[in-house]
Design a protein around this motif. Sequence first.
Motif, PDB file in Angstrom:
ATOM      1  N   GLY A   1      10.919 -14.310  -0.433  1.00  0.00           N
ATOM      2  CA  GLY A   1       9.893 -13.316  -0.163  1.00  0.00           C
ATOM      3  C   GLY A   1       9.331 -13.659   1.192  1.00  0.00           C
ATOM      4  O   GLY A   1       9.006 -14.816   1.440  1.00  0.00           O
ATOM      5  N   PHE A   2       9.243 -12.685   2.085  1.00  0.00           N
ATOM      6  CA  PHE A   2       8.876 -13.021   3.465  1.00  0.00           C
ATOM      7  C   PHE A   2       7.441 -13.527   3.543  1.00  0.00           C
ATOM      8  O   PHE A   2       7.029 -14.068   4.547  1.00  0.00           O
ATOM      9  N   TRP A   3       6.672 -13.346   2.451  1.00  0.00           N
ATOM     10  CA  TRP A   3       5.266 -13.761   2.517  1.00  0.00           C
ATOM     11  C   TRP A   3       5.066 -15.239   2.207  1.00  0.00           C
ATOM     12  O   TRP A   3       3.962 -15.722   2.225  1.00  0.00           O
ATOM     13  N   PHE A   4       6.150 -15.968   1.885  1.00  0.00           N
ATOM     14  CA  PHE A   4       6.007 -17.414   1.672  1.00  0.00           C
ATOM     15  C   PHE A   4       6.087 -18.132   3.006  1.00  0.00           C
ATOM     16  O   PHE A   4       6.934 -17.802   3.832  1.00  0.00           O
ATOM     17  N   ASN A   5       5.247 -19.147   3.201  1.00  0.00           N
ATOM     18  CA  ASN A   5       5.456 -19.959   4.393  1.00  0.00           C
ATOM     19  C   ASN A   5       6.494 -21.034   4.076  1.00  0.00           C
ATOM     20  O   ASN A   5       6.971 -21.154   2.946  1.00  0.00           O
ATOM     21  N   HIS A   6       6.828 -21.833   5.095  1.00  0.00           N
ATOM     22  CA  HIS A   6       7.936 -22.781   4.974  1.00  0.00           C
ATOM     23  C   HIS A   6       7.743 -23.722   3.785  1.00  0.00           C
ATOM     24  O   HIS A   6       8.641 -23.927   2.972  1.00  0.00           O
ATOM     25  N   GLU A   7       6.538 -24.259   3.676  1.00  0.00           N
ATOM     26  CA  GLU A   7       6.285 -25.252   2.628  1.00  0.00           C
ATOM     27  C   GLU A   7       6.402 -24.638   1.237  1.00  0.00           C
ATOM     28  O   GLU A   7       7.067 -25.174   0.343  1.00  0.00           O
ATOM     29  N   HIS A   8       5.791 -23.470   1.047  1.00  0.00           N
ATOM     30  CA  HIS A   8       5.847 -22.812  -0.262  1.00  0.00           C
ATOM     31  C   HIS A   8       7.253 -22.367  -0.605  1.00  0.00           C
ATOM     32  O   HIS A   8       7.630 -22.306  -1.764  1.00  0.00           O
TER      33      HIS A   8
END
Length: 765
Positions: free
Chosen positions: A111-118
Amino acid sequence: EQSKRVITGDGPNGVPKLMDLLDEPVPGVGTYEDFNTIDWVREKSKDRDRHREIATKSKESVLALMKSISDAFSGWLLMLLVGLMSGALAGGIDISAHWMTDLKEGVCLNGFWFNHEHCCWNSNETTFQERDKCPNWKSWAELIVGTNDGPFAYIMNYLMYVCWALLFSFLAVSLVRAFAPYACGSGIPEIKTILSGFIIRGYLGKWTLVIKTITLVLAVSSGLSLGKEGPLVHVACCCANILCHLFTKYRRNEAKRREVLSAAAAVGVSVAFGAPIGGVLFSLEEVSYYFPLKTLWRSFFAALVAAFTLRSINPFGNSRLVLFYVEFHSPWHLLELIPFVLLGIFGGIWGAFFIRANIAWCRRRKTTRLGHYPVLEVLVVTAVTALLAFPNSYTRMSTSELISELFNDCGLLDSSQLCNYANVSVTKSSSNALPDRPAGQDVYTAMWQLSLALVFKMLITVVTFGMKVPSGLFIPSMAVGAIAGRLLGVGMEQLAYYHHDWVIFRGWCSPGADCITPGLYAMVGAAACLGGVTRMTVSLVVIMFELTGGLEYIVPLMAATMTSKWVADALGREGIYEAHIRLNGYPFLEPKEEFSHKTLAMDVMRPRRSDPPLSVITQDGMSVEDVESLIAETSYSGFPVVVSHESQRLVGFVQRRDLVISIENARQRQEGVVSASRIFFTEYTPPQPPNSPPPLKLRGIMDLSPFTVTDHTAMDIVVDIFRKLGLRQCLVTHNGRLLGIITKKDILKHMAQMANRDPDSILFN
């Protein structure tokens, strides 16, 4: 008495009903124009009258008692709302800035709304060594070219990084320029000025809040060398100002509103760093002008609510409130105070250099053609930053990540480049603390990269702070200090490893022991640099140990901060915020500055000897026309009222705005008031000739107790009166006769003249 009455229709028996003009306040009387100073004394006495009225009424009925309770409670309710709103906004800013910073490097397929860590959080394919590599996270090169290796992929990633950075910064500066010009910069100099009693309309309005929140995220994610701390103080103050409109007590009284804004400044730091107590002290030490005890308790409560809200949003995903939590607990040795003091000296020198360079650059921006192209300037600086930052992994990551990496202590499980020491057989396997070890090849590479990063950050921050995007100063200053500290710390560690038989290490550093923590040096360096730039002391130390959780290191932090303040003060008297206030010419009477010249009130007051006499209003000799022409011909913000032109004995002082509004109102609502009507400021109206128009009584808008000093009062006492009471103007008398007037502007111009600066640089309406 007939003159004061207005006929408002017929009563029951055809008798005209009479209404007294002075019984109901005229709307607008007692308010201020834009770019004017408020009169603290008048506002405080207004509030005291209101309070007295409520207290006397509350004994009469239950309803009035409920009203008085709700009035007392409204301040705490307002604080609760400010805390909730600021905490929620800060959480949103943190989360979106984190996501957009990672967007420059790649995108998550889940999902494009996750950042790298998540994105890599619940992936099963991550290894411990490469914990940030997982199949769900694709860099731009992998998406476009299909591979992440080779020169072409590197160029692709580089290009995407620069493009995203330019896009974010372009959006930020365009939004600021189009919708809210006040949203640029850090906002703390202006808030200091507003809290000292100046009015800048729209500076804390809803447009500024909306645009500042959005553009702050964009500016931080664009990778520019700026932090979000100063702007968060501005955002919190905007929230407070908007919420003040819900309560009449704060909406109508400028001084009461300033108390709420002081507390909001504390909230801003509380949510920026997760440091509630540091925030309260910051507001007290750095921002506020008038800070009574009640405001202290309210700030404390508001900062608590805000920190609680932020913690429940949990923007960092680690259930901690603080940005850079450290877990080193090895004790420091007394001799280590020498390098800590050296870091303090470095911080002070850098702070003084930074202020001079930044002010010189901002002055160039104001005076040359550079200032005409704000969008172009931001884009050029962003392009330079991105092009130079990408090749170096320490400048490519966001500044907050860099600082937490530098504060980090090397444990057994660290895979970071800074922790790649040559392995020594570890005997103490019980704890995570490792003995001092010789540096490996990677550490030397990291040292080189950090030295370059240090030079880069030092130079680029000078140009970045003060551009037309929201920009804070805390994080970049801390980054400079943390890099310098980490370099010194690793140097000390290697010295201690190779020369543990030297005199300075002999007693306490045996081979195989963990004596020197480079992360601690980074922490002390960060505090020293931030102290050198802002000249904070107490609040800075509290913010630093709340920020890192390193309670054992209060003494090193205090030593470095104090040294840096002394060194920086020796090189230049003012901190960065005071310097910006003076550059912009805001009318701010610096409470810390001593007035050392031997001048008297008559040297500063106007009119001067060659000037025309003072414009005054007589208490009973002027018509409406005379007063209106006096108002039209002059631009003063008020007029003294005297007995007569001959005697010049003082009666009171009347504000220009109140006069204009009252005359307009009387012309509309009081029958028979024409240009020939006389204006009276006396208690009783003398009998009028039979066919003259009805007079106008304006005693109600006159200040009967204006502050006066004699012409021989020493100027340093006058300055003290202005500072401590927050006056707008003060009248000068001689044997009871009015001689002249001193305004806050006159004092500031006089102080500028005494310091050989241009007295016309002070901005006032």
